[in-house]
Design a protein around this motif. Structure first.
Motif, PDB file in Angstrom:
ATOM      1  N   GLU A 137      -0.579  -6.948  -8.390  1.00 52.52           N
ATOM      2  CA  GLU A 137      -0.523  -5.786  -9.279  1.00 52.52           C
ATOM      3  C   GLU A 137      -0.837  -4.515  -8.501  1.00 52.52           C
ATOM      4  O   GLU A 137      -1.744  -3.759  -8.852  1.00 52.52           O
ATOM      5  N   PRO A 138      -0.105  -4.238  -7.404  1.00 51.17           N
ATOM      6  CA  PRO A 138      -0.426  -3.071  -6.595  1.00 51.17           C
ATOM      7  C   PRO A 138      -0.091  -1.758  -7.295  1.00 51.17           C
ATOM      8  O   PRO A 138       0.899  -1.677  -8.038  1.00 51.17           O
ATOM      9  N   VAL A 139      -0.899  -0.760  -7.060  1.00 50.22           N
ATOM     10  CA  VAL A 139      -0.622   0.570  -7.603  1.00 50.22           C
ATOM     11  C   VAL A 139       0.716   1.086  -7.069  1.00 50.22           C
ATOM     12  O   VAL A 139       1.490   1.724  -7.789  1.00 50.22           O
ATOM     13  N   ALA A 140       1.001   0.796  -5.814  1.00 45.97           N
ATOM     14  CA  ALA A 140       2.195   1.340  -5.176  1.00 45.97           C
ATOM     15  C   ALA A 140       3.491   0.843  -5.808  1.00 45.97           C
ATOM     16  O   ALA A 140       4.473   1.584  -5.883  1.00 45.97           O
TER      17      ALA A 140
ATOM     18  N   SER B 124       0.813  -1.223   0.000  1.00 51.59           N
ATOM     19  CA  SER B 124       0.000   0.000   0.000  1.00 51.59           C
ATOM     20  C   SER B 124       0.843   1.268   0.000  1.00 51.59           C
ATOM     21  O   SER B 124       1.877   1.343   0.664  1.00 51.59           O
ATOM     22  N   ARG B 125       0.346   2.271  -0.695  1.00 48.36           N
ATOM     23  CA  ARG B 125       0.969   3.599  -0.655  1.00 48.36           C
ATOM     24  C   ARG B 125       0.843   4.232   0.720  1.00 48.36           C
ATOM     25  O   ARG B 125       1.658   5.064   1.117  1.00 48.36           O
ATOM     26  N   VAL B 126      -0.188   3.836   1.468  1.00 48.62           N
ATOM     27  CA  VAL B 126      -0.457   4.463   2.760  1.00 48.62           C
ATOM     28  C   VAL B 126       0.615   4.108   3.781  1.00 48.62           C
ATOM     29  O   VAL B 126       0.876   4.861   4.709  1.00 48.62           O
ATOM     30  N   HIS B 127       1.275   2.976   3.614  1.00 48.11           N
ATOM     31  CA  HIS B 127       2.318   2.541   4.541  1.00 48.11           C
ATOM     32  C   HIS B 127       3.643   3.255   4.302  1.00 48.11           C
ATOM     33  O   HIS B 127       4.615   2.978   5.011  1.00 48.11           O
ATOM     34  N   ASP B 128       3.735   4.104   3.320  1.00 44.10           N
ATOM     35  CA  ASP B 128       4.997   4.719   2.931  1.00 44.10           C
ATOM     36  C   ASP B 128       5.701   5.354   4.130  1.00 44.10           C
ATOM     37  O   ASP B 128       5.132   6.165   4.856  1.00 44.10           O
ATOM     38  N   GLY B 129       6.953   4.969   4.343  1.00 46.86           N
ATOM     39  CA  GLY B 129       7.756   5.552   5.408  1.00 46.86           C
ATOM     40  C   GLY B 129       7.693   4.807   6.718  1.00 46.86           C
ATOM     41  O   GLY B 129       8.488   5.075   7.622  1.00 46.86           O
ATOM     42  N   LEU B 130       6.757   3.858   6.866  1.00 47.03           N
ATOM     43  CA  LEU B 130       6.653   3.114   8.109  1.00 47.03           C
ATOM     44  C   LEU B 130       7.642   1.947   8.104  1.00 47.03           C
ATOM     45  O   LEU B 130       7.956   1.380   7.064  1.00 47.03           O
ATOM     46  N   THR B 131       8.130   1.586   9.272  1.00 45.65           N
ATOM     47  CA  THR B 131       9.006   0.434   9.402  1.00 45.65           C
ATOM     48  C   THR B 131       8.335  -0.626  10.255  1.00 45.65           C
ATOM     49  O   THR B 131       7.415  -0.342  11.010  1.00 45.65           O
ATOM     50  N   ALA B 132       8.818  -1.844  10.104  1.00 47.35           N
ATOM     51  CA  ALA B 132       8.200  -2.973  10.785  1.00 47.35           C
ATOM     52  C   ALA B 132       8.674  -3.055  12.228  1.00 47.35           C
ATOM     53  O   ALA B 132       9.867  -3.045  12.499  1.00 47.35           O
ATOM     54  N   ALA B 133       7.727  -3.133  13.137  1.00 47.83           N
ATOM     55  CA  ALA B 133       8.052  -3.324  14.549  1.00 47.83           C
ATOM     56  C   ALA B 133       6.809  -3.855  15.253  1.00 47.83           C
ATOM     57  O   ALA B 133       5.714  -3.373  14.995  1.00 47.83           O
ATOM     58  N   PRO B 134       6.924  -4.794  16.136  1.00 45.18           N
ATOM     59  CA  PRO B 134       8.146  -5.545  16.437  1.00 45.18           C
ATOM     60  C   PRO B 134       8.389  -6.649  15.422  1.00 45.18           C
ATOM     61  O   PRO B 134       7.504  -6.969  14.628  1.00 45.18           O
TER      62      PRO B 134
END
Length: 472
Positions: free
Chosen positions: A129-132, A88-98
C-alpha cells in the motif's frame, strides 16, 4: 487463448514449442488480460508492452521459456533502461543500472518482461500500500491485502495476468503474499540466487530473490533458470544434487516432520484459520506416509529475536536511504519517507556500529541453535505461512506506528526467523478461510535443502491439486 493463459509457465513454453500458440500471441494475450484487470487490482507500476513485443524476434528458438510473459518486482530486480522506484516517491525519475544477474538469466531463458509490479516503500512491510503508487488489491477480494512486499507480483499471478513473477523475501515477502493470494512461494537458501552486480547481500543476508507461481514445477524451473554464484559474490549456497525441476515427482521417502499451531514465543495470538490449516496439512502429510507429530525448535521461541532482527532491518533501511540520497545528490529528509521508514531511519541513528555487529553476532548464535534441531534428525518443520488471518487493506495503519509494529511482528513471527537462518521455506496454498480467502502453510527445510522442499511440495500438489479460481 484463455486456456493457454491458464497454463503454468512450463505449460505455456510447451504450447509455444508445439506451435499451439506463437510467442507473440501469448504475450499479446497476457497484455490484454493485464489491461482488463489491472485497473482494479493495481498490481503493476510500470508497463513496457511495446518494448517487450519488439524483443520477441531476438529470443533464440531454443530458449526453454521462449515467449513466456513475466513481470519483475519493482524492488531488487533491476532491468537496464527501465524505471526503478522500490515503492518510493524518492526514486522518481531514476532508472535501474546495472541490470541484475537474475534478470539477465531470465531473459536468456526466453522470458518476456511485460512490466514491473507494485511493492511497499523499500519492501519494509507486509502489505503493498505505498503512498507513491496506491494499494494493490487481492484478486480473491479487492477489499483485502495481497500481502507484501511482493504483493504486486502475487496479485498479478493469482489473477492470471502471467504464470509467474519475480519476488524477494527479507522477512516473509515471498511467503506472505503467496499465502494471501493462494500461490506457491519458495524462499530459497541464502545466496542461492545472486543479488549482483549491484549488491552482495540484502538486509545483511536476510533478503533472497525468488518467485511466486501457481505450480511447484514452475517454482523449481524458474529457480533453476536464475540460480548460481558469480565472481565477487560474498558467499554461495550449498550445491544442489541436480536441477530442482528434476526433483518434481521424485519420492521424498518417509520424512520426520514436526508441526506447530501455537508460536513458542507465547505472544502471537492463535488464529483458528491458521490452526485448521496446519492441522489439515499435518494430516495430509501423515496420510502420505510421513512421520508427523507436534514439535519444533526451542530457539524459535526466544523473546530476544525480534529486537535483534528489527534493529538489523532498520540499519539496512537507513543505509538504503543514505545511498539513495547520494545517488540523487541530495540527502533524503524524513518528510520524503513514509512514516514507517522515517521511524526506522531515526531508530538506526541511535545504533552504533558496535550495536550492529553485536546484533549480527546474536543472530549467528540463533542460527546455530536453530540448525541444531534439523541436525538432530528432523527433516521438515510445518508452521503457518503468516502469523495472522487474511487481513483487509488498511489493517497495517500508516499513521499508528505502535499498532502497525505490533501487527507486523505477529504476522512475520513464522517467516522472519528463517530469513535470519538463511534456510529455504515454501508456502503452499492448502486452505481457505470461511470467507474463501487463501491461507497458506509453510514447510521449512535444513540449510541448502530446496531439493527436499520441492519433492515434498510436488507430492502434496499431486495428492491435493492446487486450485486457482482467481485466475479463471
Amino acid at each position: 487463448m484463455d486456456e493457454v493463459l491458464r497454463l503454468d509457465a512450463v505449460g505455456q513454453a510447451q504450447a509455444v514449442r508445439d506451435g499451439l500458440v506463437s510467442a507473440r500471441e501469448l504475450a499479446e494475450a497476457a497484455i490484454a488480460r493485464i489491461e482488463a484487470l489491472d485497473g482494479e487490482l493495481n498490481a503493476l507500476v510500470h508497463r513496457r508492452f511495446e518494448r517487450a513485443l519488439a524483443e520477441l524476434d531476438a529470443i533464440p528458438e531454443d530458449a526453454p521459456f521462449r515467449g513466456v510473459p513475466t513481470l519483475l518486482k519493482d524492488l531488487g530486480w533491476r532491468q537496464t533502461g527501465e524505471p526503478y522506484h522500490a515503492g518510493s516517491r524518492v526514486h522518481d525519475g531514476l532508472t535501474a543500472a546495472p541490470e541484475g544477474y537474475g534478470v539477465a538469466r531470465l531473459r536468456e531463458a526466453g522470458f518476456v518482461v511485460l512490466g514491473r509490479t507494485n511493492t511497499p516503500e523499500f519492501g519494509s512491510t507486509i502489505t503493498t500500500e505505498p503512498v507513491a503508487f496506491g494499494a494493490t488489491r487481492n484478486p480473491y477480494d479487492p477489499a483485502y491485502s495481497a500481502g507484501g512486499s511482493s504483493g504486486g507480483s502475487a496479485a498479478a499471478v493469482a489473477a492470471g495476468m502471467v504464470a509467474l513473477a519475480t519476488a524477494s523475501d527479507g522477512g516473509g515477502s515471498i511467503r506472505i503474499p503467496a499465502s494471501l493470494c493462494g500461490l506457491v512461494g519458495l524462499k530459497p537458501t541464502r545466496a542461492r540466487v545472486s543479488l549482483g552486480p549491484a549488491t552482495g547481500e540484502g538486509w545483511s543476508g536476510f533478503s533472497c530473490p525468488g518467485f511466486v507461481t501457481r505450480t511447484v514445477r514452475d517454482t523449481a524451473a524458474a529457480l533453476d533458470a536464475v540460480s548460481g554464484t558469480y565472481p565477487g559474490d560474498p558467499y554461495g549456497a550449498p550445491e544442489l544434487p541436480g536441477p530442482l525441476a528434476g526433483e518434481v515427482g521424485r519420492d521424498p521417502g518417509r520424512l520426520r516432520i514436526r508441526f506447530l499451531t501455537t508460536h513458542p514465543r507465547g505472544d502471537v495470538p492463535e488464529a483458528p484459520e491458521l490452526t485448521q490449516a496446519v492441522t489439515r496439512a499435518a494430516a495430509l502429510l501423515e496420510s502420505l506416509g510421513h512421520d508427523v507429530a507436534p514439535g519444533g525448535p526451542e530457539a524459535l521461541g526466544d523473546p530476544e529475536f525480534s529486537a535483534h532482527f528489527g534493529a538489523i532491518v532498520a540499519n539496512n533501511v537507513a543505509a538504503q536511504v543514505a545511498a539513495l540520497g547520494r545517488a540523487r545528490g541530495k540527502q533524503v529528509g524524513p518528510d520524503e519517507l513514509e512514516p514507517r521508514n522515517a521511524a526506522m531511519v531515526a531508530a538506526a541513528s541511535g545504533h552504533s556500529a558496535a550495536d550492529h555487529i553485536l546484533a549480527t553476532q546474536w543472530i549467528d548464535g540463533f542460527r546455530r541453535r536453530m540448525a541444531a534441531w534439523w541436525g538432530a534428525g528432523h527433516d521438515l518443520l510445518l508452521v503457518p505461512s503468516l502469523g495472522v488471518a487474511p487481513f483487509p487493506l488498511g489493517w497495517i495503519p500508516p499513521d499508528d506506528l505502535s499498532l502497525a509494529l505490533g501487527r507486523t511482528g505477529h504476522a512475520v513471527a513464522y517467516t522472519s526467523p528463517f530469513n535470519a537462518t538463511g534456510q529455504p521455506a515454501v508456502s503452499l496454498p492448502l486452505h481457505r478461510d470461511a470467507a474463501g480467502m487463501p491461507v497458506g502453510v509453510q514447510l521449512v527445510a535444513a540449510y541448502g535443502r530446496e531439493d527436499l522442499l520441492v519433492r515434498v511440495a510436488a507430492q502434496i500438489e499431486e495428492a491435493t491439486p492446487f486450485e486457482h479460481p482467481a485466475a479463471r
